[in-house]
Structures are given as C-alpha cells and as structure tokens.
Design a protein around this motif. Structure first.
Motif, PDB file in Angstrom:
ATOM      1  N   GLY A  89      -6.631  24.606  -8.812  1.00 19.28           N
ATOM      2  CA  GLY A  89      -7.568  24.464  -7.699  1.00 19.28           C
ATOM      3  C   GLY A  89      -7.183  23.360  -6.721  1.00 19.28           C
ATOM      4  N   PRO A  90      -6.940  22.133  -7.208  1.00 22.37           N
ATOM      5  CA  PRO A  90      -6.597  21.040  -6.286  1.00 22.37           C
ATOM      6  C   PRO A  90      -5.310  21.260  -5.512  1.00 22.37           C
ATOM      7  CG  PRO A  90      -7.328  20.168  -8.402  1.00 22.37           C
ATOM      8  CD  PRO A  90      -7.166  21.648  -8.579  1.00 22.37           C
ATOM      9  N   VAL A  91      -4.444  22.151  -5.989  1.00 17.29           N
ATOM     10  CA  VAL A  91      -3.191  22.430  -5.277  1.00 17.29           C
ATOM     11  C   VAL A  91      -3.478  23.028  -3.904  1.00 17.29           C
ATOM     12  CG1 VAL A  91      -1.029  23.751  -5.378  1.00 17.29           C
ATOM     13  CG2 VAL A  91      -1.941  22.708  -7.449  1.00 17.29           C
ATOM     14  N   ASP A  92      -4.644  23.645  -3.735  1.00 12.95           N
ATOM     15  CA  ASP A  92      -4.993  24.238  -2.442  1.00 12.95           C
ATOM     16  C   ASP A  92      -5.065  23.195  -1.336  1.00 12.95           C
ATOM     17  OD1 ASP A  92      -5.078  26.689  -3.611  1.00 12.95           O
ATOM     18  OD2 ASP A  92      -7.236  26.982  -3.443  1.00 12.95           O
ATOM     19  N   TYR A  93      -5.244  21.937  -1.688  1.00  9.32           N
ATOM     20  CA  TYR A  93      -5.266  20.889  -0.671  1.00  9.32           C
ATOM     21  C   TYR A  93      -3.924  20.757   0.038  1.00  9.32           C
ATOM     22  CZ  TYR A  93      -9.770  19.044  -2.348  1.00  9.32           C
ATOM     23  OH  TYR A  93     -11.096  18.877  -2.685  1.00  9.32           O
ATOM     24  N   THR A  94      -2.853  21.302  -0.555  1.00  4.28           N
ATOM     25  CA  THR A  94      -1.555  21.243   0.120  1.00  4.28           C
ATOM     26  C   THR A  94      -1.585  22.025   1.432  1.00  4.28           C
ATOM     27  OG1 THR A  94      -0.723  23.150  -1.136  1.00  4.28           O
ATOM     28  CG2 THR A  94      -0.254  20.948  -2.017  1.00  4.28           C
ATOM     29  N   TRP A  95      -2.615  22.861   1.618  1.00  2.00           N
ATOM     30  CA  TRP A  95      -2.768  23.555   2.900  1.00  2.00           C
ATOM     31  C   TRP A  95      -2.777  22.559   4.049  1.00  2.00           C
ATOM     32  CZ3 TRP A  95      -7.001  22.991   6.240  1.00  2.00           C
ATOM     33  CH2 TRP A  95      -6.926  23.781   7.403  1.00  2.00           C
ATOM     34  N   LEU A  96      -3.403  21.396   3.849  1.00  2.00           N
ATOM     35  CA  LEU A  96      -3.448  20.388   4.905  1.00  2.00           C
ATOM     36  C   LEU A  96      -2.049  19.905   5.263  1.00  2.00           C
ATOM     37  CD1 LEU A  96      -6.482  18.301   3.599  1.00  2.00           C
ATOM     38  CD2 LEU A  96      -6.456  19.800   5.597  1.00  2.00           C
ATOM     39  N   ILE A  97      -1.187  19.799   4.264  1.00  2.00           N
ATOM     40  CA  ILE A  97       0.192  19.369   4.513  1.00  2.00           C
ATOM     41  C   ILE A  97       0.932  20.419   5.339  1.00  2.00           C
ATOM     42  CG2 ILE A  97       2.385  18.745   3.444  1.00  2.00           C
ATOM     43  CD1 ILE A  97       0.808  17.807   0.989  1.00  2.00           C
ATOM     44  N   GLY A 106      -2.273  10.525   3.456  1.00  2.00           N
ATOM     45  CA  GLY A 106      -3.087  11.471   2.697  1.00  2.00           C
ATOM     46  C   GLY A 106      -2.246  12.565   2.072  1.00  2.00           C
ATOM     47  N   SER A 107      -1.254  13.073   2.808  1.00  2.00           N
ATOM     48  CA  SER A 107      -0.371  14.107   2.273  1.00  2.00           C
ATOM     49  C   SER A 107       0.412  13.591   1.069  1.00  2.00           C
ATOM     50  CB  SER A 107       0.598  14.591   3.360  1.00  2.00           C
ATOM     51  OG  SER A 107      -0.107  15.213   4.416  1.00  2.00           O
ATOM     52  N   ALA A 108       0.855  12.327   1.153  1.00  2.00           N
ATOM     53  CA  ALA A 108       1.587  11.729   0.028  1.00  2.00           C
ATOM     54  C   ALA A 108       0.691  11.612  -1.199  1.00  2.00           C
ATOM     55  CB  ALA A 108       2.125  10.355   0.429  1.00  2.00           C
ATOM     56  N   VAL A 109      -0.585  11.265  -0.988  1.00  2.00           N
ATOM     57  CA  VAL A 109      -1.531  11.144  -2.107  1.00  2.00           C
ATOM     58  C   VAL A 109      -1.803  12.514  -2.721  1.00  2.00           C
ATOM     59  CG1 VAL A 109      -3.870  10.454  -2.776  1.00  2.00           C
ATOM     60  CG2 VAL A 109      -2.576   9.049  -1.166  1.00  2.00           C
ATOM     61  N   ILE A 110      -1.939  13.544  -1.874  1.00  2.00           N
ATOM     62  CA  ILE A 110      -2.115  14.915  -2.384  1.00  2.00           C
ATOM     63  C   ILE A 110      -0.916  15.312  -3.233  1.00  2.00           C
ATOM     64  CG2 ILE A 110      -2.236  17.360  -1.738  1.00  2.00           C
ATOM     65  CD1 ILE A 110      -3.795  16.476   0.772  1.00  2.00           C
ATOM     66  N   GLY A 146      -5.603  13.711 -11.513  1.00  5.30           N
ATOM     67  CA  GLY A 146      -4.975  14.584 -10.528  1.00  5.30           C
ATOM     68  C   GLY A 146      -5.967  15.105  -9.508  1.00  5.30           C
ATOM     69  N   ILE A 147      -7.160  15.509  -9.981  1.00  5.23           N
ATOM     70  CA  ILE A 147      -8.192  16.035  -9.088  1.00  5.23           C
ATOM     71  C   ILE A 147      -8.644  14.969  -8.097  1.00  5.23           C
ATOM     72  CG2 ILE A 147     -10.575  16.872  -8.990  1.00  5.23           C
ATOM     73  CD1 ILE A 147      -9.980  18.218 -11.763  1.00  5.23           C
ATOM     74  N   VAL A 155       1.649  28.684  -6.766  1.00  6.57           N
ATOM     75  CA  VAL A 155       0.465  28.548  -5.907  1.00  6.57           C
ATOM     76  C   VAL A 155       0.801  27.752  -4.646  1.00  6.57           C
ATOM     77  CG1 VAL A 155      -1.867  27.595  -5.775  1.00  6.57           C
ATOM     78  CG2 VAL A 155      -1.140  28.827  -7.819  1.00  6.57           C
ATOM     79  N   THR A 156       1.632  26.726  -4.769  1.00  8.90           N
ATOM     80  CA  THR A 156       2.038  25.954  -3.598  1.00  8.90           C
ATOM     81  C   THR A 156       2.801  26.841  -2.610  1.00  8.90           C
ATOM     82  OG1 THR A 156       2.182  23.922  -4.902  1.00  8.90           O
ATOM     83  CG2 THR A 156       3.319  23.941  -2.788  1.00  8.90           C
ATOM     84  N   ALA A 157       3.695  27.682  -3.140  1.00 13.83           N
ATOM     85  CA  ALA A 157       4.434  28.607  -2.267  1.00 13.83           C
ATOM     86  C   ALA A 157       3.481  29.580  -1.580  1.00 13.83           C
ATOM     87  CB  ALA A 157       5.475  29.375  -3.085  1.00 13.83           C
TER      88      ALA A 157
END
Length: 294
Positions: A245-253, A274-278, A129-130, A13-15
C-alpha cells in the motif's frame, strides 16, 4: 514470505505505479480536447481491444477466463471508477493539491482494511516503513502548498475526496483478494469490461472532441493501462497490502519527474526531500520478512 519476495513485489508495484503516472498525467497532455471521463472510457476500450487481440493471437477463448466471482470484479470496477471520479470532482472544486493530499489517505485506509479483512499483522518494521512513506508524502504535499488556505466552500468537495479515498482503498483490498483466486488476465478482462459499462454513459455526456487525431492517443492508453495493471496485480499476488500500500506514494515521485520532463515544472526542495523519505520507507518495507516466515 521472504525478503526477496517482498522486494520483487514492491518492484512490480513500483513499475506499475510509474506506468500509471503517465495515465494520470494524460488529462494534462490532452488539454481541452477530452474530458476526464472520455479519457478513462477510451482507455478501457483500448485496454479491452489489447486483451482480445492477445487472446486471438494465442488461440485462447473467453471461456477459460471466466471467474467464479464476477460480482467481486464488478464491485472492484465500480469502487475504482467512481473513487477516481470523486477525486476528479474534488480537484475541480477545491485546490487540487489539497484534494490530492486527502485522496492519498487511501493508503492508510487500505493498510487498516488489510488488517481488518485480510488478517494481516503489522509489525514495528511495518509501521516504520508506513510512517516514513506517509511522512515523505506529507512533506511533498506541504511543499506544494497543501492546506495553506481554508474556505467553507471546500468542505463538501473535501468530504467527496475523503469518500473517494475510501473507495480506492476498497479497490486495493479487492485487487488483493481477486489476485489470490484469479489469474492476472482474468482480473484484467473483467475490470476493463465492467469499466466500459460503468463509464459509457457519463463519458458520452461529457464528450468533447470527436476528432480522430484527438482520440487515437487516448485509445493507445489502453495497452499502457493493461501493462500497469498487470504489474500491480503481479505484485499483489506476492505480498501483503500492508507492505505494498505505501508504495503507491511513489506516484508523487513519478508525477514530479513527468512535470519536470514535459511541463518544465521545477521540483521544490521539499519535493526532493519528501521523495527521498518515501524511497527510504520503501527500502524498509522491502527488507521486511513476513511474520508467517519469521
């Protein structure tokens, strides 16, 4: 479900999110040459052509990719397409950072719908994690100036962004349920076909440049989108929505990296933190062991 399987699903999902980040940035790359609906429509055209070419190369026919749930595929395409349109509309009529922050609520909605419709169980480690991923996203959006201004005129576009987040959450649930019953290629064929039908008229009405040189790169987004969709479907076949679901926040990174690499946008310290916390939240979720396997 083992920890290693959760980790593999998160990596898929991250990829997929990383590849999709290029598509999300396509409007900025295109500038005034194409409308957002034009970009999405041509991406679906290019994606369908890619899939049909792959099928022709392998000698497969369309009949083997029929689904017993065409209505669910159509609904998935409908909520996904118009969830995106809702967020695009909101971004055009209020501060884009605020619209993005509201749109990211879809992750929380999706986790809740996973519990409600799919019977997923949320453990303390899930919540850790969430919360980490959500807190990291909030830090990133706060560092970009989210919700620092208020205007009554923003209430309606904010409500549209909120509705868009709900639609995208529903799409996530439908991806999960469809990935259980259908193979990835079947899911991809249906969403691209229905996406063309749903966006054809709006795209034509908002069309800008008809120059071939302007539109060819947008058609080439098709195979890029197919690759991203395939990665995400693979991941959703392997793990729960509450994990992915929460992995989608990596979009910000990834959006920050694209902005830095192509548009000279220097990330703020808040974005880095914030990216490090994600990322930390993603690690916590990757180390989860399913309650079914515990």
């Amino acid at each position: 479900m083992s920890r290693s399987q959760n980790l593999e699903a998160i990596l898929w999902v991250t990829a997929g999110t990383a590849v999709f980040s290029l598509i999300f940035a396509s409007g900025k790359f295109a500038g005034d040459a194409a409308s957002t609906l034009q970009i999405l429509f041509l991406r679906y055209i290019g994606g369908s052509a890619t899939l049909l070419a792959a099928m022709a190369a392998t000698g497969g026919g369309l009949s083997q990719f029929r689904s017993a749930r065409p209505a669910s595929h159509f609904l998935r395409a409908l909520v996904g397409a118009y969830g995106g349109v809702a967020l695009i509309h909101a971004s055009a009529n209020m501060p884009i950072v605020d619209a993005t922050a509201i749109g990211l609520l879809y992750v929380i909605f999706m986790v809740g719908l996973g519990v409600w419709f799919l019977g997923e169980r949320i453990t303390a480690q899930h919540w850790a994690g969430i919360v980490l991923c959500t807190a990291g996203a909030a830090v990133v959006m706060g560092s970009r100036g989210a919700f620092r201004t208020f205007d009554v005129a923003y209430l309606w576009p904010a409500a549209i962004a909120f509705a868009g987040a709900i639609l995208l959450a529903l799409e996530g649930i439908l991806i999960k349920t469809l990935s259980r019953s259908d193979q990835p290629l079947t899911v991809l064929l249906h969403v691209n076909f229905f996406g063309i039908l749903l966006l054809a008229v709006p795209a034509v009405l908002s069309w800008r440049s008809t120059d071939f040189a302007d539109n060819l790169p947008l058609l080439l987004l098709g195979p890029v989108g197919i690759t991203a969709q395939y990665f995400i479907i693979r991941g959703y076949r392997m793990a729960d929505v509450s994990v992915l679901g929460p992995v989608d926040y990596t979009w910000l990174i990834f959006a920050g990296l694209i902005g830095f690499a192509f548009f000279q946008e220097v990330p703020t310290m808040g974005s880095v933190i914030g990216s490090a916390v994600i990322a930390a939240g993603g690690v916590v979720l990757a180390l989860l062991k399913s309650a079914k396997a515990a």
